[in-house]
Design a protein around this motif. Structure first.
Motif, PDB file in Angstrom:
ATOM      1  N   LYS A   1       0.842  -1.194   0.000  1.00 30.62           N
ATOM      2  CA  LYS A   1       0.000   0.000   0.000  1.00 30.62           C
ATOM      3  C   LYS A   1       0.873   1.239   0.000  1.00 30.62           C
ATOM      4  O   LYS A   1       1.910   1.281   0.658  1.00 30.62           O
TER       5      LYS A   1
ATOM      6  N   GLN B   1      -4.091   9.909  11.774  1.00 32.49           N
ATOM      7  CA  GLN B   1      -4.508  10.248  10.408  1.00 32.49           C
ATOM      8  C   GLN B   1      -5.275   9.104   9.777  1.00 32.49           C
ATOM      9  O   GLN B   1      -4.821   7.956   9.765  1.00 32.49           O
TER      10      GLN B   1
ATOM     11  N   TRP C   1       7.496   6.289  10.632  1.00 37.15           N
ATOM     12  CA  TRP C   1       8.209   7.034  11.659  1.00 37.15           C
ATOM     13  C   TRP C   1       8.549   8.458  11.233  1.00 37.15           C
ATOM     14  O   TRP C   1       9.557   9.022  11.657  1.00 37.15           O
TER      15      TRP C   1
ATOM     16  N   ARG D   1       1.985   4.833   0.992  1.00 40.26           N
ATOM     17  CA  ARG D   1       1.902   5.640   2.201  1.00 40.26           C
ATOM     18  C   ARG D   1       1.830   7.115   1.832  1.00 40.26           C
ATOM     19  O   ARG D   1       2.321   7.532   0.792  1.00 40.26           O
ATOM     20  N   ARG D   2       1.243   7.909   2.749  1.00 37.79           N
ATOM     21  CA  ARG D   2       1.264   9.358   2.575  1.00 37.79           C
ATOM     22  C   ARG D   2       2.621   9.904   3.004  1.00 37.79           C
ATOM     23  O   ARG D   2       3.044  10.962   2.557  1.00 37.79           O
TER      24      ARG D   2
ATOM     25  N   GLU E   1      -5.804  15.275  -0.794  1.00 39.57           N
ATOM     26  CA  GLU E   1      -4.362  15.398  -1.009  1.00 39.57           C
ATOM     27  C   GLU E   1      -3.976  14.670  -2.295  1.00 39.57           C
ATOM     28  O   GLU E   1      -4.448  13.562  -2.547  1.00 39.57           O
TER      29      GLU E   1
ATOM     30  N   PHE F   1      -3.411  -0.684   7.262  1.00 38.77           N
ATOM     31  CA  PHE F   1      -3.650  -0.529   5.827  1.00 38.77           C
ATOM     32  C   PHE F   1      -4.593  -1.636   5.391  1.00 38.77           C
ATOM     33  O   PHE F   1      -4.271  -2.822   5.509  1.00 38.77           O
TER      34      PHE F   1
ATOM     35  N   PHE G   1      -8.552  12.657   3.419  1.00 45.40           N
ATOM     36  CA  PHE G   1      -7.946  12.358   4.719  1.00 45.40           C
ATOM     37  C   PHE G   1      -8.572  13.187   5.826  1.00 45.40           C
ATOM     38  O   PHE G   1      -9.221  14.208   5.583  1.00 45.40           O
TER      39      PHE G   1
ATOM     40  N   GLU H   1      -0.473   1.668  12.771  1.00 44.75           N
ATOM     41  CA  GLU H   1      -0.851   1.842  11.369  1.00 44.75           C
ATOM     42  C   GLU H   1      -1.678   0.656  10.912  1.00 44.75           C
ATOM     43  O   GLU H   1      -1.373  -0.493  11.246  1.00 44.75           O
TER      44      GLU H   1
ATOM     45  N   PRO I   1       4.305   6.189  19.881  1.00 44.89           N
ATOM     46  CA  PRO I   1       3.731   4.941  19.359  1.00 44.89           C
ATOM     47  C   PRO I   1       3.598   5.012  17.842  1.00 44.89           C
ATOM     48  O   PRO I   1       3.594   6.093  17.262  1.00 44.89           O
ATOM     49  N   ARG I   2       3.510   3.878  17.234  1.00 48.00           N
ATOM     50  CA  ARG I   2       3.175   3.818  15.792  1.00 48.00           C
ATOM     51  C   ARG I   2       2.081   2.775  15.623  1.00 48.00           C
ATOM     52  O   ARG I   2       2.293   1.579  15.857  1.00 48.00           O
TER      53      ARG I   2
ATOM     54  N   GLN J   1      -7.240  14.539   9.761  1.00 46.49           N
ATOM     55  CA  GLN J   1      -6.147  14.568  10.723  1.00 46.49           C
ATOM     56  C   GLN J   1      -6.328  15.735  11.693  1.00 46.49           C
ATOM     57  O   GLN J   1      -7.107  16.652  11.435  1.00 46.49           O
TER      58      GLN J   1
END
Lengths: 127, 295
Positions: free
Chosen positions: A117, B81, A124, A119-120, B162, B71, B97, B69, B66-67, B99
């Motif tokens: 996919k 986001q 990180w 990414r925007r 965007e 998809f 989007f 995500e 943190p991350r 955010q």
């Protein structure tokens, strides 16, 4: 002398076994293409099947995909027999005698390609 | 954090040096801008701070990030986001989007508590010097008051469209967004360009961005009306304004799980924001460096 004759007998037996395994299988089943790469859950594609056997005058072809399908009364040699297959794992094709005894088989290998996919932003990315 | 103009120059020099020196080593940008379908989690420990331009508000410290995500098909969620990308090709994508607006972060309770702790921050007084002091003063005169008594600014959510175009190792993007939460009915847009360098396990990203904020958004966060004047601030009406951003990232991938990550961003606020009596710094430097673990 005794030992030599035993050794020759052993070699003879080995040769016969080898010859038997090599030439007794007078037949084959081939499918094209042999691999299916998909990004979907299922692989769906048209394939072409070739086969040959000396064992039986007429044969059946068994296709194991989502279901088990049997195509019978086929001649002992066939080319470009086209079917559509669909499955979420490897697909097995078998050449059977009229008595449904397995003669040869082959497989279509299925590979799932992981979808990437876009990414925007990179992972990180903080600010 | 206030920075001098030389920092801006420094980043520009870094940008130019990198553009010339690293180009021969650069490889495809694709992998950095692609993600596997599914859930991806990570956590980073390090040190950094998000510069806060608001008077008597401390920079926001960053220790753990943190991350989160996800998809799934054309949908993605990355921390706060949310995006839907119905149009995409080999080198372009168009997304809708949602955010959070970053200006709202400067007024959150967290940063307010920090500001209260540091009441004697030692910042120079911005009240105008007495007449005849001999020094020519800037045209803009700010009168400061009690920042804790200004009207509450809420964190707003923006939603928009965007468009991104990738060309060789460059990424160009433009977005336009409007407020969802109906606090200020503001608009925000941006144009940006990024250059990505990938070589071995190293990743370097350099970027420039021009953000445009509508008068409604600027006035909501940085305007000074009755309540602010009652708190001692001089009056100020927000106008449409710009933010100029320079950004640099460096990452090193030790293995599948471990990464060193670092980000630095220099931001300059245009006079439409910088002249507000609520604004203390118009040149901002935010940074973070740490180690990240990807699950």
């Amino acid at each position: 002398m005794m030992l030599l004759s035993k050794l020759l007998s052993f070699l003879l037996i080995c040769s016969l076994v080898y010859i038997d395994s090599t030439f007794a299988k007078a037949g084959y089943i081939e499918v094209s293409p042999e691999n299916c790469v998909t990004v979907e859950q299922d692989c769906v594609m048209d394939v072409s099947i070739n086969w040959y056997t000396e064992v039986s005058k007429t044969v059946c072809i068994r296709v194991t995909d989502q279901q088990i399908r049997l195509f019978c009364h086929k001649p002992s040699q066939g080319q470009n027999f086209a079917i559509t297959v669909q499955n979420n794992r490897n697909i097995v094709l078998e050449l059977l005698s009229e008595q449904l005894e397995p003669l040869e088989s082959t497989e279509i290998s299925l590979f799932h390609q992981h979808v990437k996919k876009r990414r925007r932003d990179i992972a990180w990315s903080i600010f | 954090m206030t920075v001098l103009g030389s920092c801006s120059l420094g980043l520009r020099v870094l940008f130019l040096i990198s553009a010339f020196c690293l180009s021969p080593m650069a490889s495809s940008t694709d992998s950095a801008y692609l993600a596997d379908e599914g859930v991806s989690l990570g956590v980073s420990l390090g040190y950094g701070q998000l510069a806060n331009p608001v008077y008597k508000k401390d920079d926001i410290p960053l220790y753990a990030l943190p991350r989160i995500e996800v998809f799934a098909g054309d949908f993605s969620f990355a921390n706060t986001q949310f995006a839907w990308t119905p149009v995409w090709g080999d080198n372009y994508q168009v997304s809708l989007f949602t955010q959070l607006n970053e200006d709202g972060l400067y007024f959150t309770k967290h940063s307010a508590i920090l500001a209260a702790v540091r009441t004697a921050s030692g910042r120079p007084s911005m009240t105008p010097p007495p007449p005849g002091s001999g020094v020519e003063t800037p045209v803009v005169i700010k009168r400061r008051g009690d920042i804790t008594k200004i009207s509450k600014r809420k964190l707003s959510a923006m939603s928009g469209i965007e468009a991104i175009v990738d060309w060789q190792n460059w990424r160009f993007s433009a977005y336009w967004s409007m407020e969802l939460t109906n606090y200020h009915k503001g608009l925000q847009g941006a144009l940006s360009a990024q250059r990505l360098f990938l070589f071995d396990q190293h990743l370097v990203l350099l970027g420039v961005e021009l953000q445009h904020l509508s008068a409604g958004l600027v006035d909501y966060y940085y305007g000074s009306a009755l309540q602010e004047m009652g708190a001692g601030f001089s009056p100020f009406l927000g106008h449409s304004s710009q933010k100029y951003n320079l950004k640099a990232s460096y990452q090193y991938q030790f293995n599948q799980q471990w990464q060193f990550i670092s980000d630095i961003k220099y931001q300059r606020l245009s006079s439409g924001i910088a002249d507000s009596p609520l604004i203390n710094d118009s040149n901002l430097l935010s940074f973070y460096a740490g180690f990240a673990w990807n699950f």
